[in-house]
Design a protein around this motif. Structure first.
Motif, PDB file in Angstrom:
ATOM      1  N   GLU A   1      -7.703  -8.553   4.731  1.00 43.14           N
ATOM      2  CA  GLU A   1      -8.165  -7.707   3.630  1.00 43.14           C
ATOM      3  C   GLU A   1      -7.282  -6.468   3.476  1.00 43.14           C
ATOM      4  OE1 GLU A   1     -12.086  -5.055   2.475  1.00 43.14           O
ATOM      5  OE2 GLU A   1     -12.358  -6.806   3.745  1.00 43.14           O
ATOM      6  N   THR A   2      -6.946  -5.845   4.576  1.00 39.98           N
ATOM      7  CA  THR A   2      -6.096  -4.653   4.561  1.00 39.98           C
ATOM      8  C   THR A   2      -4.693  -4.990   4.062  1.00 39.98           C
ATOM      9  OG1 THR A   2      -7.347  -3.703   6.394  1.00 39.98           O
ATOM     10  CG2 THR A   2      -5.153  -2.788   5.993  1.00 39.98           C
ATOM     11  N   LEU A   3      -4.153  -6.106   4.534  1.00 40.35           N
ATOM     12  CA  LEU A   3      -2.808  -6.509   4.116  1.00 40.35           C
ATOM     13  C   LEU A   3      -2.761  -6.843   2.631  1.00 40.35           C
ATOM     14  CD1 LEU A   3      -1.906  -8.684   7.223  1.00 40.35           C
ATOM     15  CD2 LEU A   3      -0.919  -6.463   6.630  1.00 40.35           C
ATOM     16  N   LEU A   4      -3.786  -7.504   2.109  1.00 37.11           N
ATOM     17  CA  LEU A   4      -3.825  -7.835   0.688  1.00 37.11           C
ATOM     18  C   LEU A   4      -4.000  -6.581  -0.167  1.00 37.11           C
ATOM     19  CD1 LEU A   4      -5.854 -11.163   0.732  1.00 37.11           C
ATOM     20  CD2 LEU A   4      -3.419 -10.866   0.181  1.00 37.11           C
ATOM     21  N   ALA A   5      -4.778  -5.626   0.324  1.00 38.91           N
ATOM     22  CA  ALA A   5      -4.938  -4.358  -0.400  1.00 38.91           C
ATOM     23  C   ALA A   5      -3.607  -3.598  -0.434  1.00 38.91           C
ATOM     24  CB  ALA A   5      -6.027  -3.508   0.252  1.00 38.91           C
ATOM     25  N   LYS A   6      -2.870  -3.642   0.661  1.00 35.65           N
ATOM     26  CA  LYS A   6      -1.554  -2.990   0.706  1.00 35.65           C
ATOM     27  C   LYS A   6      -0.599  -3.663  -0.272  1.00 35.65           C
ATOM     28  CE  LYS A   6       0.141  -2.263   4.848  1.00 35.65           C
ATOM     29  NZ  LYS A   6       0.944  -2.371   6.094  1.00 35.65           N
ATOM     30  N   LYS A   7      -0.620  -4.988  -0.347  1.00 38.93           N
ATOM     31  CA  LYS A   7       0.216  -5.722  -1.305  1.00 38.93           C
ATOM     32  C   LYS A   7      -0.113  -5.276  -2.726  1.00 38.93           C
ATOM     33  CE  LYS A   7       1.027 -10.278  -3.303  1.00 38.93           C
ATOM     34  NZ  LYS A   7       0.459 -10.119  -4.635  1.00 38.93           N
ATOM     35  N   ALA A   8      -1.403  -5.192  -3.051  1.00 42.17           N
ATOM     36  CA  ALA A   8      -1.818  -4.776  -4.399  1.00 42.17           C
ATOM     37  C   ALA A   8      -1.334  -3.359  -4.697  1.00 42.17           C
ATOM     38  CB  ALA A   8      -3.335  -4.869  -4.530  1.00 42.17           C
ATOM     39  N   TRP A   9      -1.424  -2.462  -3.712  1.00 47.87           N
ATOM     40  CA  TRP A   9      -0.974  -1.078  -3.893  1.00 47.87           C
ATOM     41  C   TRP A   9       0.540  -1.005  -4.078  1.00 47.87           C
ATOM     42  CZ3 TRP A   9       1.743   2.054  -0.156  1.00 47.87           C
ATOM     43  CH2 TRP A   9       1.872   3.399  -0.554  1.00 47.87           C
ATOM     44  N   LEU A  10       1.282  -1.718  -3.245  1.00 48.90           N
ATOM     45  CA  LEU A  10       2.738  -1.688  -3.335  1.00 48.90           C
ATOM     46  C   LEU A  10       3.258  -2.234  -4.657  1.00 48.90           C
ATOM     47  CD1 LEU A  10       3.633  -2.970   0.234  1.00 48.90           C
ATOM     48  CD2 LEU A  10       4.177  -0.705  -0.670  1.00 48.90           C
ATOM     49  N   HIS A  11       2.558  -3.208  -5.197  1.00 45.95           N
ATOM     50  CA  HIS A  11       3.038  -3.874  -6.395  1.00 45.95           C
ATOM     51  C   HIS A  11       2.185  -3.575  -7.634  1.00 45.95           C
ATOM     52  CE1 HIS A  11       6.121  -5.909  -4.125  1.00 45.95           C
ATOM     53  NE2 HIS A  11       5.228  -6.065  -3.186  1.00 45.95           N
ATOM     54  N   ALA A  12       1.405  -2.487  -7.564  1.00 45.04           N
ATOM     55  CA  ALA A  12       0.623  -1.964  -8.683  1.00 45.04           C
ATOM     56  C   ALA A  12      -0.218  -3.030  -9.377  1.00 45.04           C
ATOM     57  CB  ALA A  12       1.530  -1.254  -9.681  1.00 45.04           C
TER      58      ALA A  12
END
Length: 113
Positions: free
Chosen positions: A100-111
């Motif tokens: 969940e944390t890794l997917l949230a980071k992906k979403a943040w990094l790639h807007a």
């Protein structure tokens, strides 16, 4: 993380979908490989996505943990580990993150919305 066994072959760097891997001694940026323009740090300060950051290692390739998603949402396994000829791309025991944390980071990094 990349261990000291790294032979500086560079095979891992182009495989990272977040541009979280850099050659030793090379400054990194938040915007490289991401959609980030400005980044708010934990202390509340804001820096530009293109501002150069201090290298994590001067000796061998390194991974910026705050940009690494372990390829979650891109591939089934971390691509750096898959291509490393000396198996030095390994999980960082000091920075374990759940899916969940890794997917949230992906979403943040790639807007992603």
């Amino acid at each position: 993380m990349i261990t000291e066994e790294c032979i500086n072959c560079g095979a891992c760097e182009p495989e990272c979908p977040n541009t979280a891997i850099y050659e030793g001694g090379i400054e990194w940026t938040w915007s490289g490989g991401t959609e980030l323009v400005d980044v708010e740090l934990e202390d509340g300060s804001v820096i530009g996505g293109k501002d150069p950051m201090t290298p994590v290692s001067d000796e061998f390739y390194y991974i910026v943990a705050d940009k690494c998603t372990e390829c979650m949402g891109f591939h089934e396994e971390p691509q750096c580990a898959a291509v490393c000829p000396v198996d030095c791309c390994v999980p960082d025991p000091d920075n374990e993150e759940d899916e969940e944390t890794l997917l949230a980071k992906k979403a943040w990094l790639h807007a992603e919305a």
